[in-house]
Scaffold this active site. Structure first.
Site, PDB file in Angstrom:
ATOM      1  N   HIS A  57       0.922  -1.096   0.016  1.00 53.00           N
ATOM      2  CA  HIS A  57       0.118   0.031  -0.100  1.00 53.00           C
ATOM      3  C   HIS A  57       0.840   1.222   0.053  1.00 53.00           C
ATOM      4  CE1 HIS A  57      -3.338  -2.625   0.840  1.00 53.00           C
ATOM      5  NE2 HIS A  57      -2.707  -2.975   2.016  1.00 53.00           N
ATOM      6  N   HIS A 220      -7.353  -4.500  -0.783  1.00 51.28           N
ATOM      7  CA  HIS A 220      -6.576  -6.025  -1.062  1.00 51.28           C
ATOM      8  C   HIS A 220      -7.301  -6.729  -2.188  1.00 51.28           C
ATOM      9  CE1 HIS A 220      -6.334  -5.067   3.411  1.00 51.28           C
ATOM     10  NE2 HIS A 220      -4.853  -5.175   3.088  1.00 51.28           N
TER      11      HIS A 220
END
Lengths: 333, 333
Positions: A57, A220
């Site tokens: 991320h 995700h």
């Protein structure tokens, strides 16, 4: 899978080696524990801020370590929670005597492991640890990895604002109350145009056909509300804004807005979408006080974007504007 | 083609609307001419810096307008040179009485149109205009769109350093000499793992199979030295560094290094590659004084990265460290 990596199992450590090489003056990287710390060490009397989560991320979280933001980031495997041992180590390392705040995204594994680490740090070192669990994604209630709402883009804003407040030496109780206000006042929603590939999996997490978009995707690649046909940017802007405004009234105070790129969507498109969203918000009576556009909480190379809105009073705006000096967010320094 | 756009022909203007909406305090966007200017206007006695080129490389150039960097950016269609009229308008708008410097990437269309604009601004407004043509790509000599070397990543460094020098009110001749030093001391080389899709074309610019990489790719997807098999990040790092070091001796003075993401390569991979490159440079006796990792000159959603090295003396390092306050690069302010 086409990636600039060596062995799949070394991705996180190899990348952290690069972080260490790029920022030798400001960051200290503990490769054994996969934690990134300020090179300057803990500050006496300042609450230490620790965050972390699965890698993939970036710049969240390792890129947000530095003056005015985090004291440490714990880097899990890609899209996998950091283990309690890492978090315990980071927690003890940043304790400047005023306690430690954990900023946790609401995913079951993260919440559990940060909780265990808080207990361990408290037992081993007597550190007082509190935590805030960020839960801002309006797309779904309870999901693949989460009870309640997922923690997504608001985490970036929370780390910035809490970081500024910690730098002012506000105490742990004040930070907890501030974190609560941020959590209550923030909402996010994201869309994906493509999936992404976790190195260890070697294939895309999900499939979308050439004209499809995932509405309400998780960071995700978790499923969102529905897979739908990709329309114009104006359509997509409206599909992003509506669920956020349906969930909370943002007309009462100005907002801090983040239009976030998921990783594979170029900046030219991100600004284009922001233009459309800004138009809609103005039409709905929402006043945007601050805007951040760019890749701030990504999902590897996923194409798509997300919007985060946070109701902001003068205190929050002042903290937002305060100096920050990290690889991923820098101003006023 | 999956993109967050409205009509293909409106991509640049729609995106600039978003830029205007995101940065109302610091930037002024002239949608008619598709130029981005500092909201504060020209500074008396300061050389005005104008750059520009095809869109699709953001944050370059529009994201580099602001204190300590550019005064104006001219935005062409995606991967297409801006027209002389735009550049003339920008040149006249930033003239603070000390002349204007054009920072031009070496592509035939850009060079021609900036030249014409310089003449027009000089005739119409009496502005003294000089220009530097950045030509740093060691991959190919003469290419699809260029006589000589292509201008790529060094442009970011040039805009930063020249911007700082202009802010100090160095005169036009001094800036020209400085630009020459930057051009002589900088080299770049890039690789692509995927192509990208220009909206107006609707399909990828070139094709690469699942295990292939383009060595020495240009920022518009121009062919490089060869299409080769994608190896490990360590292999790729060496394939990037070797041609740069073969072209210039970088051991004589410290370097400013930029590891640049092409758009579709996540930061976790960029840092990983930087870690490998840093190792190689250290082994070759190259001292890295400053490092910048991230998406700074992109090719839409292309996956890949490039390396730029610039030999830096104390003057260049001081200018590099000087305050800059733009959407794309910000520190010290």
């Amino acid at each position: 899978m086409k990636k600039l990596i060596n062995a799949v199992e070394d991705v996180v450590v190899d990348s952290l080696r690069g972080v260490a090489a790029a920022h030798p003056d400001s960051l200290k990287v503990d490769l054994d524990h996969r934690i990134v710390l300020r090179a300057s060490g803990p500050v006496d009397g300042k609450v230490g801020l620790v965050s972390g989560g699965g890698s993939g991320h970036e710049p969240l979280h390792s890129g947000y370590v530095g003056r005015g933001m985090l004291d440490a980031a714990c880097c899990g495997e890609v899209f996998t929670s950091p283990v309690p041992d890492q978090i315990t180590e980071a927690t003890k390392a940043v304790d400047g005597g005023a306690g430690v705040l954990h900023i946790v995204k609401n995913y079951t594994g993260d919440v559990m492991n940060f909780d265990m680490a808080a207990e361990m740090a408290s037992m081993e070192a007597g550190t007082r640890v509190e935590s805030v669990v960020i839960a801002d994604d309006v797309a779904v209630q309870d999901s693949l990895y989460t009870a309640g709402r997922r923690g997504v883009g608001l985490t970036v804003l929370a780390e910035k604002i809490l970081g500024a407040a910690a730098e002012e030496k506000r105490d742990l109780d004040a930070l907890l109350a501030l974190a609560q206000r941020i959590n209550e006042g923030g909402r996010s929603f994201g869309v994906a145009l493509t999936s992404c590939t976790v190195p260890a999996a070697g294939k895309p997490t999900f499939d979308l056909s050439d004209n499809e978009m995932e509405l309400g995707v998780g960071i995700h690649g978790e499923p969102g509300r529905e897979t739908t046909t990709l329309g114009t940017a104006a359509d997509v802007a409206s599909q992003i804004v509506e669920p956020i405004l349906a969930d909370r009234d943002f007309t009462a105070s100005p907002v801090i807005a983040m239009l976030n790129g998921m990783g594979g969507t170029p900046l030219i498109e991100q600004y284009l979408v922001w233009g459309e969203i800004a138009k809609i918000l103005a039409g709905k009576g929402v006043t945007v006080a601050r805007t951040l556009v760019g890749n701030h909480i990504t999902s590897l190379e996923m194409a798509g974007c997300s919007l985060t809105l946070l109701s902001a009073d003068d205190d929050l705006l002042t903290l937002w504007d305060a100096p920050v000096e990290t690889p991923g967010l820098r101003w006023g320094c």
